[in-house]
Every structure is written in structure tokens, then in C-alpha cells.
Scaffold this motif. Structure first.
Motif, PDB file in Angstrom:
ATOM      1  N   ALA A  74      -0.873   5.470   5.515  1.00 54.21           N
ATOM      2  CA  ALA A  74      -0.360   5.854   4.192  1.00 54.21           C
ATOM      3  C   ALA A  74       0.130   4.633   3.431  1.00 54.21           C
ATOM      4  CB  ALA A  74       0.772   6.876   4.339  1.00 54.21           C
ATOM      5  N   ALA A  75       0.829   3.747   4.126  1.00 50.98           N
ATOM      6  CA  ALA A  75       1.320   2.528   3.479  1.00 50.98           C
ATOM      7  C   ALA A  75       0.153   1.652   3.025  1.00 50.98           C
ATOM      8  CB  ALA A  75       2.233   1.762   4.427  1.00 50.98           C
ATOM      9  N   PHE A  76      -0.852   1.514   3.891  1.00 51.12           N
ATOM     10  CA  PHE A  76      -1.992   0.653   3.567  1.00 51.12           C
ATOM     11  C   PHE A  76      -2.788   1.204   2.385  1.00 51.12           C
ATOM     12  CE2 PHE A  76      -6.479  -0.487   3.964  1.00 51.12           C
ATOM     13  CZ  PHE A  76      -6.388  -1.874   3.958  1.00 51.12           C
ATOM     14  N   ILE A  77      -3.056   2.512   2.411  1.00 50.46           N
ATOM     15  CA  ILE A  77      -3.835   3.131   1.325  1.00 50.46           C
ATOM     16  C   ILE A  77      -3.195   2.823  -0.029  1.00 50.46           C
ATOM     17  CG2 ILE A  77      -4.426   5.364   0.276  1.00 50.46           C
ATOM     18  CD1 ILE A  77      -4.710   6.401   3.250  1.00 50.46           C
ATOM     19  N   HIS A  78      -1.890   2.950  -0.099  1.00 48.40           N
ATOM     20  CA  HIS A  78      -1.212   2.806  -1.388  1.00 48.40           C
ATOM     21  C   HIS A  78      -0.928   1.349  -1.740  1.00 48.40           C
ATOM     22  CE1 HIS A  78      -0.944   7.067  -0.519  1.00 48.40           C
ATOM     23  NE2 HIS A  78      -0.918   7.211  -1.836  1.00 48.40           N
ATOM     24  N   ALA A  79      -0.820   0.504  -0.725  1.00 44.91           N
ATOM     25  CA  ALA A  79      -0.727  -0.936  -0.995  1.00 44.91           C
ATOM     26  C   ALA A  79      -2.042  -1.442  -1.572  1.00 44.91           C
ATOM     27  CB  ALA A  79      -0.368  -1.692   0.282  1.00 44.91           C
ATOM     28  N   ARG A  80      -3.165  -0.954  -1.004  1.00 45.43           N
ATOM     29  CA  ARG A  80      -4.489  -1.375  -1.477  1.00 45.43           C
ATOM     30  C   ARG A  80      -4.773  -0.843  -2.890  1.00 45.43           C
ATOM     31  NH1 ARG A  80      -9.024  -3.198   1.814  1.00 45.43           N
ATOM     32  NH2 ARG A  80      -8.193  -5.173   2.575  1.00 45.43           N
ATOM     33  N   LYS A  81      -4.287   0.372  -3.173  1.00 45.90           N
ATOM     34  CA  LYS A  81      -4.459   0.900  -4.530  1.00 45.90           C
ATOM     35  C   LYS A  81      -3.716   0.022  -5.540  1.00 45.90           C
ATOM     36  CE  LYS A  81      -5.260   5.852  -3.736  1.00 45.90           C
ATOM     37  NZ  LYS A  81      -4.734   7.220  -3.989  1.00 45.90           N
ATOM     38  N   ALA A  82      -2.551  -0.456  -5.127  1.00 51.60           N
ATOM     39  CA  ALA A  82      -1.739  -1.302  -6.018  1.00 51.60           C
ATOM     40  C   ALA A  82      -2.268  -2.718  -6.094  1.00 51.60           C
ATOM     41  CB  ALA A  82      -0.284  -1.311  -5.523  1.00 51.60           C
ATOM     42  N   ASN A  83      -2.912  -3.165  -5.005  1.00 52.45           N
ATOM     43  CA  ASN A  83      -3.364  -4.556  -4.913  1.00 52.45           C
ATOM     44  C   ASN A  83      -4.557  -4.614  -3.968  1.00 52.45           C
ATOM     45  OD1 ASN A  83      -3.768  -7.270  -4.391  1.00 52.45           O
ATOM     46  ND2 ASN A  83      -1.645  -7.719  -3.877  1.00 52.45           N
ATOM     47  N   PRO A  84      -5.778  -4.648  -4.500  1.00 56.95           N
ATOM     48  CA  PRO A  84      -6.985  -4.613  -3.659  1.00 56.95           C
ATOM     49  C   PRO A  84      -7.122  -5.781  -2.692  1.00 56.95           C
ATOM     50  CG  PRO A  84      -7.522  -4.155  -5.963  1.00 56.95           C
ATOM     51  CD  PRO A  84      -6.105  -4.635  -5.935  1.00 56.95           C
ATOM     52  N   ASP A  85      -6.338  -6.842  -2.878  1.00 56.59           N
ATOM     53  CA  ASP A  85      -6.449  -8.023  -2.025  1.00 56.59           C
ATOM     54  C   ASP A  85      -5.523  -7.987  -0.813  1.00 56.59           C
ATOM     55  OD1 ASP A  85      -8.347  -9.208  -3.727  1.00 56.59           O
ATOM     56  OD2 ASP A  85      -6.751  -9.971  -5.032  1.00 56.59           O
ATOM     57  N   VAL A  86      -4.754  -6.922  -0.673  1.00 56.34           N
ATOM     58  CA  VAL A  86      -3.761  -6.838   0.404  1.00 56.34           C
ATOM     59  C   VAL A  86      -4.413  -6.772   1.778  1.00 56.34           C
ATOM     60  CG1 VAL A  86      -2.229  -5.112   1.484  1.00 56.34           C
ATOM     61  CG2 VAL A  86      -1.768  -5.913  -0.828  1.00 56.34           C
ATOM     62  N   GLN A  87      -3.810  -7.484   2.723  1.00 55.98           N
ATOM     63  CA  GLN A  87      -4.154  -7.372   4.146  1.00 55.98           C
ATOM     64  C   GLN A  87      -2.912  -6.905   4.910  1.00 55.98           C
ATOM     65  OE1 GLN A  87      -5.527 -11.592   4.611  1.00 55.98           O
ATOM     66  NE2 GLN A  87      -7.148 -10.628   5.809  1.00 55.98           N
TER      67      GLN A  87
END
Length: 357
Positions: A168-181
Motif C-alpha cells: 500500500a505504501a509503495f503503490i501510493h509513493a509511486r503514484k506520487a513519484n514514479p521514480d521512487v524505489q
């Protein structure tokens, strides 16, 4: 002689009355995996216990044992509570699941409530909170605030509850910032400040400037504070002593209403087994104050996300989503069902690394 008999009778009556009053009290037991002062998971469960005492006054007696290891020792503690007259026992960690079932079989007249598990019986209910809703909000803030594009995550044990939270955290981090790892470190503990601090330091050394945790102590907050310029989030309780930075918000578990309601049900004779899984909307999951260290526009977006999760207009697991290996998980607009979420044993696409077996 008559006076002596009268006096004896009065003492006997007083003793019987005292015994009757004691028997009228509902005795509620709590088995805690960490110390009540852990500042996180057990701290909040104990707040729920204290709320039961405050709500019912002398109608209840609560007892608890803290820092009980998952496994055989927990079975011993539960058994002793039942033998000592507990009417209702809350067992508050995933690893207590089988011990709870085992002890419940031996004490069919005692009601048991197991947190975060999935095994039920006639006298065993289960309950949990939709922590993943809070993780979604944390993920959004994390994705917006990271400058290195590396977000660290301290996992406790690779069970569905924790895997759901990571996803859940990753999905929404990626939505906010596509470059997130995401970089994930497994601590294999719920509460061990030294291990948790080490995990945080490893993640920071790997470039993470945001650290999320699914462990219960404030040690990662302290490690981030020492490092400087590393964002964190409170886990299970507010951890507000680290606000406004590094802790910029938190997930808060509010067990009090549930504990009060289930104790009342035992008193009324209306208690039945079942499963409760509530989230932000029902108030079981709270979101701690978002500090001014978070930009105003990001804070506004996070609060809108919170509102949509609370009123059900948005679900944290909404397609299109794939599993880590690229196979379809959810189609466009499709929402994950509770059965899938409850047994989640896979990462979503984009998360690197394997789930430990």
C-alpha cells in the motif's frame, strides 16, 4: 452469646457480600507482546485496557502480562489467566493465534479475542485494523518528500499484514513519484530497539531519506533524528515526541471503542464470535497530525486521500495493478477483495527483492 452470634453473622454476611461483589465483576485479561511502555503497538493496546477500566469502573477488573513471547510461553500465560477467572481474554499479536485456539478449547466458557489473526472458534473472535489505509497516506507523503527517491521500510515479519502495508505504501509513493524505489530490511522482531535502530541506519546508509516502519519502538525515529534530513512516520502510536521532524505524521491504533464494546457484550451475554476489520472510517485507524515539515500542498493531498479512504469512495488497492512478476492482479477500476488482502503473500510490480520464506 447472642451478641457474639450476631457479630459472627454480620461478619459472615459481609464476607458473602464481598465475595458476591467480586464475582459480579467481569474480569478481562490482556496478553501483550511488548512492554506497555514501548511507545507503539503495546502502548496503544494498553491504552485500550485503561479505557475499559475508566468506562466500567468497579464493574470490571483487568489484568495483563507484558513482553510475552509468541509460542509456548503465551499459551502458559493464557491458561493461567483463564484459571484465575478471566471471562474475556484479548491476545494481541499475530503469533498468539494457535496458542489462543489451543487454550480456548480447554476453556469453552471463556471468551477469547485474537488480534490480526484469522482462526476463529465458537469462543474465539478475531479483530484487526486496516493499517494499510494509513500506509497509503504515508506512502503518498513519502513519495512527495523524498529527494533521493529511495524510501526505506523496516518490516517485522513477512506475514500478510506487513506485506499489505509495504504494498500500500509503495503503490501510493509511486503514484506520487514514479521514480521512487523501496529498500526493505526485515528485523524479525516486533519490538527490539537495538535491531530497529540498526535497520534504520542500514537503510539510511543505502540512501534512504524517508524511513517507514512496521516495528513498535521509537528507535528508528531516534536514528533518523541523529542522521538528520531523514523523514519518519509514527507506527501504531503518535510518537509525537519526534514531531515536527523527523516524524511528520503517524498511524495511530485506537482499540478503546472495540475493547469497551466487546467487554459490554460479555457483560450482556450477547458476545458472539466473528471477525472485525475496521479502518479510518470507523476510527480504528487514526492519522496523526501532519506536521508543518510537510509542504502545504502535500498535506492537503494527504488529507483528501484520508477522506476518500474514510468514506469509501476510494480503496487503497484499486487497479490497474500487477503482481511483482508482471502477472495481472487487479484490472482497471477493480478493487481487491478482503480475502485476497487477508492472505496477501506477494509484492506488487515495482518492488525489488523477494519476500523471505
Amino acid at each position: 452469646m447472642k451478641f457474639t452470634k450476631l457479630l459472627t453473622g454480620a461478619v459472615l454476611a459481609l464476607g458473602l457480600a464481598t465475595t458476591a461483589m467480586a464475582q459480579d465483576k467481569t474480569k478481562v485479561g490482556f496478553v501483550f507482546v511488548g512492554p506497555v511502555g514501548d511507545g507503539g503497538w503495546t502502548y496503544e493496546h494498553n491504552k485500550g485496557r485503561l479505557a475499559v477500566e475508566e468506562h466500567f469502573g468497579d464493574k470490571v477488573e483487568t489484568v495483563f502480562v507484558e513482553s510475552v513471547a509468541e509460542g509456548p510461553d503465551s499459551e502458559r500465560v493464557m491458561t493461567q489467566m483463564a484459571l484465575n477467572g478471566a471471562d474475556l481474554i484479548f491476545t494481541t499479536s499475530f503469533g498468539y493465534m494457535d496458542p489462543t485456539i489451543n487454550v480456548a478449547k480447554k476453556f469453552p466458557n471463556v471468551k477469547f479475542e485474537h488480534a490480526t489473526g484469522y482462526k476463529q472458534a465458537e469462543n474465539v473472535a478475531t479483530y484487526s485494523a486496516r493499517f494499510y489505509e494509513g500506509r497509503a497516506i504515508q506512502g503518498h507523503i513519502a513519495g512527495k518528500m523524498t529527494k533521493s527517491n529511495i524510501i526505506g521500510y523496516i518490516g517485522s515479519y513477512p506475514i500478510p499484514e506487513v506485506i499489505r502495508g509495504i504494498n500500500a505504501a509503495f503503490i501510493h509513493a509511486r503514484k506520487a513519484n514514479p521514480d521512487v524505489q523501496f529498500k526493505i530490511v526485515w528485523a524479525y522482531t516486533w519490538f527490539d530497539p537495538a535491531k530497529e535502530a540498526d535497520a534504520a541506519k542500514v537503510l539510511i546508509e543505502q540512501g534512504a531519506d524517508v524511513v517507514l516502519q512496521h516495528t513498535d519502538s521509537t528507535a528508528p525515529q531516534a536514528a533518523a533524528q541523529e542522521a538528520g534530513n531523514v523523514v519518519t512516520f509514527g507506527q501504531a502510536s503518535d510518537m509525537g515526541q519526534y514531531a515536527p521532524f523527523p516524524r511528520v505524521s503517524s498511524i495511530i491504533d485506537d482499540w478503546a471503542p472495540y475493547y469497551i464494546a466487546r467487554t459490554q457484550a460479555v457483560m450482556d451475554g450477547t458476545w458472539t464470535s466473528g471477525n472485525t476489520w475496521d479502518g479510518i472510517g470507523a476510527g480504528m485507524v487514526g492519522i496523526g497530525k501532519i506536521s508543518d515539515a510537510v509542504p502545504a500542498d502535500v498535506k492537503a493531498e494527504a488529507l483528501l486521500l484520508k477522506a476518500s479512504l474514510a468514506d469509501g469512495t476510494y480503496h487503497a488497492f484499486t487497479g490497474p495493478l500487477n503482481k511483482q512478476d508482471g502477472t495481472p492482479f487487479l484490472a482497471e477500476g477493480e478493487v481487491a477483495d478482503d480475502g485476497t488482502l487477508a492472505g496477501m503473500n506477494f509484492y506488487v510490480e515495482g518492488i525489488e527483492g523477494d519476500i523471505p520464506q
